[in-house]
Design a protein around this motif. Structure first.
Motif, PDB file in Angstrom:
ATOM      1  N   TYR A  28       0.944  -1.300  -0.033  1.00 57.97           N
ATOM      2  CA  TYR A  28       0.013  -0.128   0.089  1.00 57.97           C
ATOM      3  C   TYR A  28       1.003   1.227   0.011  1.00 57.97           C
ATOM      4  O   TYR A  28       1.905   1.279   0.250  1.00 57.97           O
ATOM      5  N   SER A  29       0.218   2.064  -0.454  1.00 60.61           N
ATOM      6  CA  SER A  29       0.962   3.587  -0.438  1.00 60.61           C
ATOM      7  C   SER A  29       0.023   4.413  -0.068  1.00 60.61           C
ATOM      8  O   SER A  29      -1.102   4.523   0.017  1.00 60.61           O
ATOM      9  N   ALA A  59       3.728  13.967  -1.621  1.00 58.88           N
ATOM     10  CA  ALA A  59       4.617  13.090  -1.364  1.00 58.88           C
ATOM     11  C   ALA A  59       3.867  11.675  -0.942  1.00 58.88           C
ATOM     12  O   ALA A  59       3.139  11.634  -0.160  1.00 58.88           O
ATOM     13  N   ALA A  60       4.703  10.393  -1.557  1.00 59.19           N
ATOM     14  CA  ALA A  60       4.009   9.240  -1.039  1.00 59.19           C
ATOM     15  C   ALA A  60       4.844   8.240  -0.418  1.00 59.19           C
ATOM     16  O   ALA A  60       6.147   8.650  -0.554  1.00 59.19           O
ATOM     17  N   ILE A  61       4.448   7.554   0.391  1.00 61.44           N
ATOM     18  CA  ILE A  61       4.933   6.497   1.260  1.00 61.44           C
ATOM     19  C   ILE A  61       4.755   5.259   0.795  1.00 61.44           C
ATOM     20  O   ILE A  61       3.523   4.917   0.686  1.00 61.44           O
ATOM     21  N   PHE A  62       5.548   4.468   0.688  1.00 59.91           N
ATOM     22  CA  PHE A  62       5.299   2.768   0.227  1.00 59.91           C
ATOM     23  C   PHE A  62       5.644   2.061   1.344  1.00 59.91           C
ATOM     24  O   PHE A  62       6.493   2.078   2.052  1.00 59.91           O
ATOM     25  N   ILE A  92      11.992   6.234  -5.054  1.00 60.46           N
ATOM     26  CA  ILE A  92      10.547   6.538  -5.203  1.00 60.46           C
ATOM     27  C   ILE A  92      10.012   7.100  -4.013  1.00 60.46           C
ATOM     28  O   ILE A  92       8.781   7.442  -3.824  1.00 60.46           O
ATOM     29  N   GLN A  93      10.609   6.519  -2.935  1.00 65.34           N
ATOM     30  CA  GLN A  93       9.964   6.862  -1.308  1.00 65.34           C
ATOM     31  C   GLN A  93       9.852   8.229  -1.335  1.00 65.34           C
ATOM     32  O   GLN A  93      10.882   8.919  -1.343  1.00 65.34           O
ATOM     33  N   THR A 128       6.429   7.919 -11.508  1.00 67.43           N
ATOM     34  CA  THR A 128       6.823   9.091 -10.597  1.00 67.43           C
ATOM     35  C   THR A 128       6.755  10.176 -11.492  1.00 67.43           C
ATOM     36  O   THR A 128       6.994  10.208 -12.687  1.00 67.43           O
ATOM     37  N   ARG A 129       6.684  11.368 -10.780  1.00 72.34           N
ATOM     38  CA  ARG A 129       6.500  12.714 -11.450  1.00 72.34           C
ATOM     39  C   ARG A 129       7.596  13.615 -10.713  1.00 72.34           C
ATOM     40  O   ARG A 129       7.598  13.759  -9.372  1.00 72.34           O
TER      41      ARG A 129
END
Length: 157
Positions: free
Chosen positions: A70-71, A78-81, A100-101, A122-123
């Motif tokens: 999940y993310s 910003a996203a966390i994995f 990517i983290q 990713t962007r």
């Protein structure tokens, strides 16, 4: 006789009103968002400055065990994995995913060709013509995730 008509009308109106109320009470409300902290622990009581809202979650199996990948997205985008066992048991951030983290994530999809892999785009920012990178995340061994860069391009918007 007039009294009996009013009683029946009141009864019918009451049943009609009950029916209408029961129909509207079953309309689904907006699903409650699930929040996690920066250690991937579910916590619905976090302050806004400490929470990530889960925007992607998929269950998968490998080596006879079931996992959740999940993310969560922070308020700045910003996203966390994360990975855990079902029910957010033994959650952990995937810190091995440094490229990517805590990055901006355009899209996450299940890799149709591999049962334990995900495609992540990713962007490099929110503007126009920013670099975009597609990765494959393979979780066949969850404690040793493999991140492979597939392609790079510039956004059109």
């Amino acid at each position: 006789m007039i009294y009996k008509i009013r009683s029946k009308t009141t009864l019918v109106n009451g049943l009609f009103l009950s029916l209408i109320l029961s129909l509207f009470s079953n309309i689904p409300s907006k699903a409650q968002e699930t929040y996690i902290d920066n250690e991937c622990q579910q916590n619905q009581q976090l302050s806004k400055s400490d929470l990530f809202s889960i925007f992607y979650k998929l269950e998968f199996q490998t080596k006879g065990k079931t996992y959740w990948f999940y993310s969560g997205r922070y308020q700045d985008g910003a996203a966390i994995f994360c990975i855990s066992q079902p029910g957010f048991k033994q959650p952990r951030p995937l810190n091995e995913l440094k490229p990517i983290q805590f990055n901006f994530i355009e899209k996450i999809t299940k890799d149709p060709g591999k049962k334990t892999a995900f495609l992540i785009i990713t962007r490099e920012g929110n503007g126009s013509y920013v670099p975009m990178i597609q990765y494959r995340l393979t979780l066949s061994t969850p404690d040793k995730p493999v991140l492979t860069k597939l392609r790079t391009w510039r956004s059109e918007r």
